[in-house]
Design a protein around this motif. Structure first.
Motif, PDB file in Angstrom:
ATOM      1  N   ALA A  14       0.849  -1.192   0.000  1.00  0.00           N
ATOM      2  CA  ALA A  14       0.000   0.000   0.000  1.00  0.00           C
ATOM      3  C   ALA A  14       0.882   1.237   0.000  1.00  0.00           C
ATOM      4  O   ALA A  14       1.700   1.417   0.907  1.00  0.00           O
ATOM      5  CB  ALA A  14      -0.913  -0.004   1.223  1.00  0.00           C
ATOM      6  N   GLN A  34      -2.204   6.951  -5.285  1.00  0.00           N
ATOM      7  CA  GLN A  34      -2.556   5.813  -4.438  1.00  0.00           C
ATOM      8  C   GLN A  34      -2.359   4.528  -5.231  1.00  0.00           C
ATOM      9  O   GLN A  34      -2.735   4.440  -6.395  1.00  0.00           O
ATOM     10  CB  GLN A  34      -3.987   5.935  -3.911  1.00  0.00           C
ATOM     11  CG  GLN A  34      -5.021   6.309  -4.937  1.00  0.00           C
ATOM     12  CD  GLN A  34      -6.333   6.738  -4.310  1.00  0.00           C
ATOM     13  OE1 GLN A  34      -6.427   7.090  -3.146  1.00  0.00           O
ATOM     14  NE2 GLN A  34      -7.372   6.685  -5.122  1.00  0.00           N
ATOM     15  N   ALA A  37      -3.206  -1.368  -1.888  1.00  0.00           N
ATOM     16  CA  ALA A  37      -4.290  -1.325  -0.908  1.00  0.00           C
ATOM     17  C   ALA A  37      -4.496   0.052  -0.295  1.00  0.00           C
ATOM     18  O   ALA A  37      -5.352   0.213   0.577  1.00  0.00           O
ATOM     19  CB  ALA A  37      -4.014  -2.341   0.205  1.00  0.00           C
ATOM     20  N   LYS A  39      -5.791   3.830  -0.138  1.00  0.00           N
ATOM     21  CA  LYS A  39      -6.783   4.755  -0.673  1.00  0.00           C
ATOM     22  C   LYS A  39      -6.833   5.980   0.245  1.00  0.00           C
ATOM     23  O   LYS A  39      -6.655   5.862   1.470  1.00  0.00           O
ATOM     24  CB  LYS A  39      -8.162   4.112  -0.759  1.00  0.00           C
ATOM     25  CG  LYS A  39      -8.228   2.905  -1.697  1.00  0.00           C
ATOM     26  CD  LYS A  39      -8.060   3.312  -3.142  1.00  0.00           C
ATOM     27  CE  LYS A  39      -8.175   2.118  -4.094  1.00  0.00           C
ATOM     28  NZ  LYS A  39      -6.968   1.245  -4.052  1.00  0.00           N
ATOM     29  N   ARG A  41      -9.354   9.381   1.002  1.00  0.00           N
ATOM     30  CA  ARG A  41     -10.646   9.990   0.735  1.00  0.00           C
ATOM     31  C   ARG A  41     -10.771  11.299   1.523  1.00  0.00           C
ATOM     32  O   ARG A  41     -10.131  11.483   2.556  1.00  0.00           O
ATOM     33  CB  ARG A  41     -11.779   9.039   1.108  1.00  0.00           C
ATOM     34  CG  ARG A  41     -11.789   7.754   0.267  1.00  0.00           C
ATOM     35  CD  ARG A  41     -12.095   8.060  -1.185  1.00  0.00           C
ATOM     36  NE  ARG A  41     -12.122   6.861  -2.035  1.00  0.00           N
ATOM     37  CZ  ARG A  41     -11.116   6.438  -2.776  1.00  0.00           C
ATOM     38  NH1 ARG A  41      -9.963   7.105  -2.750  1.00  0.00           N
ATOM     39  NH2 ARG A  41     -11.237   5.354  -3.521  1.00  0.00           N
ATOM     40  N   ILE A  55      -6.910   4.882   4.053  1.00  0.00           N
ATOM     41  CA  ILE A  55      -7.581   3.588   4.117  1.00  0.00           C
ATOM     42  C   ILE A  55      -6.638   2.494   3.628  1.00  0.00           C
ATOM     43  O   ILE A  55      -6.006   2.625   2.573  1.00  0.00           O
ATOM     44  CB  ILE A  55      -8.848   3.591   3.234  1.00  0.00           C
ATOM     45  CG1 ILE A  55      -9.786   4.730   3.652  1.00  0.00           C
ATOM     46  CG2 ILE A  55      -9.566   2.247   3.313  1.00  0.00           C
ATOM     47  CD1 ILE A  55     -10.908   4.989   2.669  1.00  0.00           C
ATOM     48  N   ASN A  56      -6.554   1.423   4.397  1.00  0.00           N
ATOM     49  CA  ASN A  56      -5.904   0.193   3.958  1.00  0.00           C
ATOM     50  C   ASN A  56      -7.013  -0.788   3.594  1.00  0.00           C
ATOM     51  O   ASN A  56      -7.656  -1.362   4.469  1.00  0.00           O
ATOM     52  CB  ASN A  56      -5.013  -0.370   5.067  1.00  0.00           C
ATOM     53  CG  ASN A  56      -4.516  -1.777   4.758  1.00  0.00           C
ATOM     54  OD1 ASN A  56      -4.510  -2.212   3.610  1.00  0.00           O
ATOM     55  ND2 ASN A  56      -4.099  -2.496   5.792  1.00  0.00           N
ATOM     56  N   THR A  57      -7.261  -0.978   2.301  1.00  0.00           N
ATOM     57  CA  THR A  57      -8.398  -1.797   1.872  1.00  0.00           C
ATOM     58  C   THR A  57      -8.197  -3.279   2.159  1.00  0.00           C
ATOM     59  O   THR A  57      -9.136  -4.064   2.038  1.00  0.00           O
ATOM     60  CB  THR A  57      -8.665  -1.615   0.368  1.00  0.00           C
ATOM     61  OG1 THR A  57      -7.507  -2.006  -0.379  1.00  0.00           O
ATOM     62  CG2 THR A  57      -9.008  -0.161   0.053  1.00  0.00           C
ATOM     63  N   GLY A  59      -7.749  -4.489   5.028  1.00  0.00           N
ATOM     64  CA  GLY A  59      -8.441  -4.783   6.281  1.00  0.00           C
ATOM     65  C   GLY A  59      -7.551  -5.204   7.426  1.00  0.00           C
ATOM     66  O   GLY A  59      -8.037  -5.568   8.494  1.00  0.00           O
ATOM     67  N   GLN A  84      -9.475   5.363   8.409  1.00  0.00           N
ATOM     68  CA  GLN A  84     -10.884   4.973   8.377  1.00  0.00           C
ATOM     69  C   GLN A  84     -11.266   4.140   9.593  1.00  0.00           C
ATOM     70  O   GLN A  84     -12.393   4.203  10.084  1.00  0.00           O
ATOM     71  CB  GLN A  84     -11.177   4.182   7.103  1.00  0.00           C
ATOM     72  CG  GLN A  84     -12.636   3.782   6.936  1.00  0.00           C
ATOM     73  CD  GLN A  84     -12.847   2.871   5.754  1.00  0.00           C
ATOM     74  OE1 GLN A  84     -12.015   2.013   5.463  1.00  0.00           O
ATOM     75  NE2 GLN A  84     -13.944   3.062   5.051  1.00  0.00           N
TER      76      GLN A  84
END
Length: 275
Positions: A14, A34, A37, A39, A41, A55-57, A59, A84
């Protein structure tokens, strides 16, 4: 025992980069990158101050995963950065997860780095690094909070590895440096009176700027017997360092919310903290 070799598995990569500029009396997005992973916003992308949500998508993180954030706030900008959700670091099958953060602020810029808590699970391994470069007249508020297992979820961390390295410079001169390491016997070390006295949640806040000195006594009133705070002069500016210890994440956040609200001035708490 935690393994330190690296099996061949798919890993999180990421990378996020953000630059903001000052234009027409507002802080505006200048450049955004970006990858993987990562993101970023923005609840309100063009305002007198910008709040960015990282955000680390994936998880969560485990051994071999890497997250890299690079932030540049140009002269006169106002930027708050948060995450997030809490970053979860899971049991490793080999190697460390690594989080690297680089923050740069121009003259009269202000950055608030306010991620939500990092949660370490049993047999996890994390290396975290924070590098800050400030121009003269810039100010910054830094927070890192770490929870060693969530008491409400019945989690208990016996064995893990965690290191946290901070370097903060003003005009190239080092004004704050610390290296925190704990593990592998996390439970035993946290139980020691010189560490956390049995607490399972800790936080460090660092404020550099003209307002630091007058925030010392109000900060101490909020912290009470759950940590401490000190102030130093660094040239024409000041440095306030606060540390908190709590029995669990809930008790820690009960202190962090008013403390961050105090130290972050008009910007207050990140919106996502209370949503």
């Amino acid at each position: 025992m935690i393994r330190t070799d690296h099996p061949t598995l798919q890993r999180v990569r990421a990378t996020g980069r953000l630059s903001v500029k000052h234009s027409d009396g507002r802080t505006r997005i200048d450049r955004l990158f970006q990858e993987g992973a990562a993101k970023i916003r923005f609840p309100a992308p063009e305002s007198p101050a910008i709040e960015a949500v990282l955000i680390n998508t994936a998880g969560g993180l485990t051994g071999g995963d890497t997250v890299d954030w690079t932030i540049n706030a140009a002269t006169g900008t106002r930027l708050t950065l948060t995450t997030q959700a809490c970053e979860k670091v899971y049991r490793t099958a080999g190697g460390h997860a690594e989080i690297s953060v680089s923050l740069k602020a121009g003259a009269d810029a202000r950055i608030a780095w306010l991620p939500q808590e990092t949660i370490l699970f049993d047999r996890s391994a994390l290396r975290r690094r924070l590098d800050v470069d400030l121009a003269q007249g810039a100010s910054i508020l830094l927070l890192e909070a770490t929870i060693f297992g969530r008491a409400a979820m019945g989690e208990h961390v016996e064995t893990a590895m965690f290191s946290d390295r901070w370097r903060v410079r003003v005009e190239g001169s080092l004004v704050h440096a610390e290296d925190f390491r704990i593990g592998p016997d996390i439970a035993m070390q946290l139980a020691g009176p010189a560490m956390a006295g049995g607490g399972r949640a800790v936080a460090t806040l660092l404020m550099i700027g003209d307002a630091a000195e007058r925030m010392l006594e109000p900060a101490r009133a909020i912290i009470g017997e759950h940590g401490g705070a000190s102030h130093w002069r660094i040239g024409p500016s000041g440095k306030l360092l606060a540390r908190l210890v709590a029995t669990d994440g809930y008790a820690l956040r009960a202190r962090l919310i008013p403390l961050v609200g105090l130290l972050n001035g008009q910007a207050g708490l990140p919106k996502i903290w209370t949503s």
